[in-house]
Each structure stands twice: as structure tokens, then as C-alpha cells.
Design a protein around this motif. Structure first.
Motif, PDB file in Angstrom:
ATOM      1  N   CYS A   1       0.834  -1.201   0.000  1.00 56.14           N
ATOM      2  CA  CYS A   1       0.000   0.000   0.000  1.00 56.14           C
ATOM      3  C   CYS A   1       0.867   1.249   0.000  1.00 56.14           C
ATOM      4  CB  CYS A   1      -0.906   0.016   1.222  1.00 56.14           C
ATOM      5  SG  CYS A   1      -2.041  -1.373   1.294  1.00 56.14           S
ATOM      6  N   LYS A   2       0.490   2.203  -0.819  1.00 50.30           N
ATOM      7  CA  LYS A   2       1.190   3.482  -0.920  1.00 50.30           C
ATOM      8  C   LYS A   2       0.172   4.604  -0.762  1.00 50.30           C
ATOM      9  CE  LYS A   2       5.163   1.670  -2.164  1.00 50.30           C
ATOM     10  NZ  LYS A   2       6.274   1.655  -1.230  1.00 50.30           N
ATOM     11  N   ALA A   3       0.669   5.791  -0.405  1.00 52.85           N
ATOM     12  CA  ALA A   3      -0.155   7.002  -0.350  1.00 52.85           C
ATOM     13  C   ALA A   3       0.652   8.108  -1.006  1.00 52.85           C
ATOM     14  CB  ALA A   3      -0.513   7.352   1.078  1.00 52.85           C
TER      15      ALA A   3
ATOM     16  N   ARG B   1      -5.744  10.958  -6.991  1.00 53.52           N
ATOM     17  CA  ARG B   1      -7.134  11.451  -6.971  1.00 53.52           C
ATOM     18  C   ARG B   1      -8.143  10.328  -6.802  1.00 53.52           C
ATOM     19  NH1 ARG B   1      -8.366  16.621 -10.515  1.00 53.52           N
ATOM     20  NH2 ARG B   1      -6.625  17.870  -9.792  1.00 53.52           N
ATOM     21  N   SER B   2      -7.878   9.206  -7.438  1.00 54.71           N
ATOM     22  CA  SER B   2      -8.708   8.021  -7.234  1.00 54.71           C
ATOM     23  C   SER B   2      -7.760   6.840  -7.024  1.00 54.71           C
ATOM     24  CB  SER B   2      -9.626   7.778  -8.436  1.00 54.71           C
ATOM     25  OG  SER B   2      -8.876   7.543  -9.593  1.00 54.71           O
ATOM     26  N   LEU B   3      -8.290   5.773  -6.475  1.00 58.77           N
ATOM     27  CA  LEU B   3      -7.471   4.599  -6.187  1.00 58.77           C
ATOM     28  C   LEU B   3      -6.778   4.125  -7.457  1.00 58.77           C
ATOM     29  CD1 LEU B   3      -6.548   2.305  -4.288  1.00 58.77           C
ATOM     30  CD2 LEU B   3      -8.586   1.063  -5.021  1.00 58.77           C
ATOM     31  N   GLU B   4      -5.478   3.949  -7.374  1.00 61.31           N
ATOM     32  CA  GLU B   4      -4.697   3.396  -8.483  1.00 61.31           C
ATOM     33  C   GLU B   4      -4.196   2.037  -8.030  1.00 61.31           C
ATOM     34  OE1 GLU B   4      -0.780   4.493 -11.200  1.00 61.31           O
ATOM     35  OE2 GLU B   4      -1.152   5.599  -9.361  1.00 61.31           O
ATOM     36  N   TYR B   5      -4.269   1.055  -8.903  1.00 61.77           N
ATOM     37  CA  TYR B   5      -3.796  -0.276  -8.529  1.00 61.77           C
ATOM     38  C   TYR B   5      -3.112  -0.940  -9.708  1.00 61.77           C
ATOM     39  CZ  TYR B   5      -7.973  -1.913 -10.941  1.00 61.77           C
ATOM     40  OH  TYR B   5      -8.933  -2.151 -11.885  1.00 61.77           O
TER      41      TYR B   5
ATOM     42  N   LEU C   1      -1.191  -0.924  -4.427  1.00 61.41           N
ATOM     43  CA  LEU C   1      -2.300   0.017  -4.286  1.00 61.41           C
ATOM     44  C   LEU C   1      -1.763   1.389  -3.937  1.00 61.41           C
ATOM     45  CD1 LEU C   1      -4.551  -2.215  -1.995  1.00 61.41           C
ATOM     46  CD2 LEU C   1      -4.610  -2.065  -4.485  1.00 61.41           C
ATOM     47  N   ASN C   2      -2.299   2.431  -4.592  1.00 60.18           N
ATOM     48  CA  ASN C   2      -1.929   3.804  -4.272  1.00 60.18           C
ATOM     49  C   ASN C   2      -3.190   4.568  -3.878  1.00 60.18           C
ATOM     50  OD1 ASN C   2      -0.759   6.292  -3.957  1.00 60.18           O
ATOM     51  ND2 ASN C   2      -0.410   6.635  -6.137  1.00 60.18           N
ATOM     52  N   PHE C   3      -3.273   4.916  -2.588  1.00 56.68           N
ATOM     53  CA  PHE C   3      -4.427   5.638  -2.064  1.00 56.68           C
ATOM     54  C   PHE C   3      -4.222   7.152  -2.108  1.00 56.68           C
ATOM     55  CE2 PHE C   3      -4.603   1.448  -0.101  1.00 56.68           C
ATOM     56  CZ  PHE C   3      -5.924   1.107  -0.312  1.00 56.68           C
ATOM     57  N   GLY C   4      -3.046   7.617  -2.536  1.00 57.76           N
ATOM     58  CA  GLY C   4      -2.732   9.035  -2.512  1.00 57.76           C
ATOM     59  C   GLY C   4      -3.122   9.802  -3.759  1.00 57.76           C
TER      60      GLY C   4
END
Length: 90
Positions: free
Chosen positions: A40-42, A75-79, A70-73
Motif C-alpha cells: 500500500c502506498k499514499a 485522486r482516485s485509487l490506483e492499482y 495500491l496507491n491511495f494518494g
């Protein structure tokens, strides 16, 4: 810990060995059902190759078949789905 019927291990330690000697320990964010590595990343930008390489390294060291990045940082979830194409012990 079980979440929605899935076995989830947090901060799973992965021992890195070369010729039987411990070289270090990597810490995977989550291990799901013993087969899926989840990182998980932000990060407030798009994922780059360096983040993909981190997950590929986890898969190579562990022998796990699949990873999710997963990137929660953004604008929208990137995976990204990452498939283990090689192992370091070969």
C-alpha cells in the motif's frame, strides 16, 4: 487476523537469504491467504517503475505468485496487478 473470511498478515517479514546466509529482512505490508502480497502506498502522483520493482522484489524473494500494488494518494485509487515471473533462488 481474518477480514471478510480472508487470512491477512500485516507487516509480514520476508527473510532474504543467499546461499543459505541471511542478507536481510523485507517487510511486506500485507499477505493475504498466504499467496497474495499487497503493498500500500499514499503517493500524490502516479505509480512509477520503482514501486513496481519493490513488489516484484517481494515476489521474487518470497516465491509468492501474485502481488497487488495500491496507491491511495492519487485522486482516485490506483492499482497494479503484478505476476511473479521469476524467483531469486533459481
Amino acid at each position: 487476523m481474518a477480514v471478510l473470511g480472508l487470512a491477512v498478515e500485516r507487516e509480514k517479514a520476508l527473510r532474504v537469504t543467499v546461499d543459505g546466509e541471511l542478507q536481510g529482512v523485507l517487510h511486506l505490508d500485507h499477505l493475504v491467504n498466504g499467496v497474495i502480497a499487497v503493498e500500500c502506498k499514499a503517493i500524490p502522483r502516479a505509480l512509477r517503475d520503482e514501486e513496481m520493482l519493490q513488489v516484484k522484489g517481494y515476489l521474487a524473494v518470497s516465491g509468492l505468485p501474485l502481488g497487488l500494488l495500491l496507491n491511495f494518494g492519487a485522486r482516485s485509487l490506483e492499482y497494479k496487478r503484478v505476476v511473479n515471473s521469476k524467483r531469486l533462488d533459481r
